[in-house]
Design an enzyme around this catalytic site. Structure first.
Site, short mmCIF file in Angstrom:
data_model
loop_
_atom_site.label_atom_id
_atom_site.label_comp_id
_atom_site.label_asym_id
_atom_site.label_seq_id
_atom_site.Cartn_x
_atom_site.Cartn_y
_atom_site.Cartn_z
N HIS A 1 44.33 35.38 43.29
CA HIS A 1 44.95 36.58 42.73
C HIS A 1 44.57 36.74 41.26
CE1 HIS A 1 48.41 39.44 42.02
NE2 HIS A 1 48.21 38.99 40.79
N GLU A 2 44.73 35.67 40.50
CA GLU A 2 44.48 35.76 39.05
C GLU A 2 43.00 36.02 38.75
OE1 GLU A 2 46.71 36.16 36.93
OE2 GLU A 2 48.41 35.67 38.19
N HIS B 1 41.92 39.55 39.17
CA HIS B 1 42.16 40.46 38.02
C HIS B 1 40.90 40.54 37.16
CE1 HIS B 1 46.23 41.73 38.49
NE2 HIS B 1 46.73 40.52 38.50
N TYR C 1 46.83 49.12 33.70
CA TYR C 1 47.89 48.24 34.21
C TYR C 1 49.25 48.89 34.06
CZ TYR C 1 49.61 43.71 35.76
OH TYR C 1 50.17 42.69 36.49
N GLU D 1 47.28 45.24 40.85
CA GLU D 1 48.04 44.13 41.43
C GLU D 1 47.69 43.93 42.90
OE1 GLU D 1 50.10 41.57 40.88
OE2 GLU D 1 49.35 41.93 38.88
N ASP E 1 58.52 46.39 34.52
CA ASP E 1 57.36 45.81 35.19
C ASP E 1 56.16 46.77 35.10
OD1 ASP E 1 55.75 44.14 36.80
OD2 ASP E 1 56.51 45.04 38.65
N HIS F 1 54.19 45.24 40.17
CA HIS F 1 54.35 44.18 41.18
C HIS F 1 55.27 44.63 42.30
CE1 HIS F 1 53.19 41.77 37.61
NE2 HIS F 1 52.60 40.99 38.49
ZN LIG Z 1 48.63 39.97 39.00
#
Ligand SMILES: [Zn+2]
Length: 359
Positions: free
Chosen positions: A171-172, A175, A186, A195, A268, A273
């Protein structure tokens, strides 16, 4: 060339940490407050370095050999990055399992990108993959800071070691792929797409590592990260958004699966998310309908969309859905892939036809 806007992306969203920080039990609230403070510091740091120009952590020129180049650091429970080098590419396993998991997770992500999509690392040009583990104390998060991966150890009460779920690493790093390709902003729907793309690639990394079909996969994000006391299985579920956890301290998973339950919020980053559950679920529905390995056709359509260069940095869900249809038609014409795709978007309530221009 358009400027790259690195975003500071954490795997655990702020609404979860906010809730934890208000817990009565200081053993839970303390680490959550510390984590929020560390995240805020990192965010400020990112803003400054983005303006001033950061010293690059990855100075080596892109390697064209299609081989992974990893460098794992130990932050030694401090917040100075990257920390001490503990495992270089090709080195024997280190005495610390966290270091070795990070090394393996970066390798798995690199391999999925290369084998499934022919992509040579995050930037497509062999960018070294850099990570730091043991960031801060009791730090309940993991993040991509625009240049590298950072993992906390968790507090042991709510969160365990963030190198445990391989999809969190995928996931990271994803990005980073988004940053180097479509570069979605974002906030709001573009942020939720950012996301979601990371959840999709993260889940595909896990499925690839486990050699699972779409039907065999659990479609959970962060399974294995939550400590035993938590009522929940993961941070998110792509198969059933909104069902990953329901806990006295953590609260309930707020993700919608369809546009009917779309959440309008200023928190958020406008629910990045939260509403990511909708495109996540569309991807799951497509992969499930097609069967087989999800990275092969469903993943290919998403990757083609991300790298087509046709989207702005601020697409709506509908813009993105239309771009997936164009990508699918380009590769699969009007075959079962495109038909299943149209149905998946319809099921989550995102239109795939152009709205008529207002006269
Ligand atoms: Zn993320």
């Amino acid at each position: 060339m358009e400027a790259i806007h690195p975003v500071f992306c954490t795997i655990v969203p702020p609404h979860v940490l906010d809730k934890l920080a208000r817990a009565e039990d200081p053993a839970l609230a303390g680490p959550a407050r510390r984590t929020l403070e560390a995240d805020a510091q990192q965010r400020t740091h990112r803003r400054l370095t983005t303006v001033i120009g950061a010293p690059s952590l990855a100075p080596s020129p892109g390697a064209a050999d299609n081989k992974v180049h990893r460098l794992i650091h130990d932050a030694q429970h401090k917040t100075d990055l990257p920390g001490k080098v503990v495992r270089k590419e090709g080195a024997e396993p280190f005495k610390d399992a966290t270091v070795n998991r990070a090394y393996a997770g970066l390798g798995a992500t690199f391999e999925l990108l290369l084998k499934a999509f022919g992509r040579n690392s995050i930037d497509g040009e062999g960018m070294p993959l850099i990570a730091s583990v043991h960031f801060d104390r009791d730090y309940g998060n993991a993040f991509w800071d625009g240049e590298q991966m950072v993992f906390g150890d968790g507090d042991g009460e709510i969160f365990l070691d963030f190198t445990l779920p391989v999809d969190v690493m995928g996931h990271e790093l994803a990005h980073g792929v988004t940053q180097h390709t479509a570069n979605f902003s974002y906030f709001g729907q573009p942020g939720a797409l950012n996301e979601s793309m990371s959840d999709v690639i993260g889940s595909l990394v896990k499925q690839y590592v486990n050699d699972q079909t779409a039907a065999e996969a659990d479609w959970l994000i962060g399974q294995g990260l939550l400590a035993e006391r938590v009522q929940g299985v993961a941070l998110r579920s792509m198969k059933a958004p909104g069902t990953a956890y329901d806990d006295d301290v953590l609260g309930k998973d707020p993700q919608p699966a369809t546009m009917d339950d779309y959440v309008t919020t200023g928190r958020d980053n406008g629910g990045v998310h939260i509403n990511s559950g909708i495109p996540n679920h569309a991807f799951y529905l497509l992969a499930d309908a097609l069967g087989g390995k999800a990275w092969e056709r469903a993943g290919q359509i998403w990757y083609d969309t991300l790298t087509a260069g046709t989207l702005s940095t601020t697409p709506t869900f509908a813009d993105f859905a239309q771009a997936t249809v164009a990508a699918s038609r380009a590769r699969y014409h009007d075959g079962e892939e495109t038909q299943a795709l149209l149905k998946a978007w319809e099921q989550v309530g995102v239109p795939t036809t152009q709205k008529k221009a207002k006269l």
